[in-house]
Design an enzyme around this catalytic site. Structure first.
Site, short mmCIF file in Angstrom:
data_model
loop_
_atom_site.label_atom_id
_atom_site.label_comp_id
_atom_site.label_asym_id
_atom_site.label_seq_id
_atom_site.Cartn_x
_atom_site.Cartn_y
_atom_site.Cartn_z
N GLU A 49 0.85 -1.18 0.00
CA GLU A 49 0.00 0.00 0.00
C GLU A 49 0.89 1.24 0.00
O GLU A 49 1.58 1.52 0.98
CB GLU A 49 -0.91 0.01 1.24
CG GLU A 49 -1.75 1.27 1.39
CD GLU A 49 -2.38 1.38 2.76
OE1 GLU A 49 -2.61 2.52 3.22
OE2 GLU A 49 -2.66 0.33 3.38
N THR A 78 -4.41 6.13 2.18
CA THR A 78 -4.64 7.49 2.65
C THR A 78 -5.53 8.26 1.68
O THR A 78 -5.38 9.47 1.50
CB THR A 78 -3.32 8.26 2.91
OG1 THR A 78 -2.31 7.35 3.34
CG2 THR A 78 -3.52 9.29 4.01
N LYS A 138 -10.79 -1.77 7.66
CA LYS A 138 -9.53 -1.57 8.37
C LYS A 138 -9.80 -1.06 9.77
O LYS A 138 -10.36 0.03 9.94
CB LYS A 138 -8.65 -0.56 7.61
CG LYS A 138 -7.30 -0.31 8.27
CD LYS A 138 -6.43 0.60 7.45
CE LYS A 138 -6.79 2.06 7.61
NZ LYS A 138 -5.76 2.95 7.02
#
Length: 219
Positions: A49, A78, A138
């Site tokens: 990621e 993000t 998450k």
């Protein structure tokens, strides 16, 4: 959203699911990625990621995908805005990760058939993302709740796929996976000082330990 979104859920790429390990890579700039990613991918990492907090990430993504695509899934993290999501899609992200709970972002990713893993902490936040069609949710910051949170969530939400993030070290990864997490999201405890001129041989050793721990065994 209605149950239709759940029916349209886009799962994580199979390499990421099988690896059960996502390495969150934050670099000072995108031109620093290759040195570290070369080691990670060669040592067995199959899902990375790249975060938008690293300047130049989206511009570098097509080149990085060309370099690593045969071996690893390259996702973008993000993501907090629709324009960022659109740019990640255009750049070829294999999946996207958010630090927030945003139904519009989930809906847009599902519509684009792109796996999305939205962040959250409370049951309300996590279920909102899951019911909107997220590939997984998450749990962030994972250290605030602990591995038992997987069972707590699955009581009212059977089948929810959980990926803990935030301070997950090797022992923590083992505990979360034993508890039923779909994968673990790991950053600093694996990367260490790699982006500050650290020993790449030590990075390779840390990576090998995480890969061996997390890899799904053949059925």
């Amino acid at each position: 959203m209605t149950g239709d979104s759940r029916d349209a859920r886009v799962p994580l790429p199979s390499r990421t699911s099988d690896a059960r390990l996502v390495v969150v890579v934050r670099a000072p700039a995108a031109d620093a990625y290759d040195r570290v990613l070369d080691v990670l991918v060669d040592a067995g990492i199959r899902s990375v990621e790249l975060t938008l907090t690293t300047p130049g990430t989206l511009a570098a993504l097509p080149r990085l995908r060309e370099r690593y695509d045969e071996a690893a899934d390259i996702g973008v993290g993000t993501v907090t805005r629709q324009d960022e999501l659109s740019a990640a899609i255009d750049a070829g992200a294999r999946y996207v990760v958010t630090p927030i709970t945003s139904a519009p972002l989930v809906e847009a990713a599902v519509a684009a058939r792109l796996p999305i893993v939205p962040g959250g902490l409370t049951p309300t936040e996590l279920f909102a993302s899951w019911s909107a069609g997220a590939a997984a949710v998450k749990v962030f910051p994972a250290g605030r709740v602990g591995p038992g949170y997987v069972a707590d969530l699955r009581g009212p939400f059977p089948g929810i796929e959980v990926v803990p993030s935030g301070g997950v070290d090797l022992d923590g990864a083992a505990a979360w996976l034993r508890a039923g997490a779909a994968a673990v999201s790991v950053g600093g405890p694996l990367l260490g000082d790699a982006f500050r001129g650290g020993d790449l041989a030590a990075l390779r050793e840390r990576t090998a330990r995480f890969v061996a721990l997390c890899r799904r065994e053949p059925a």
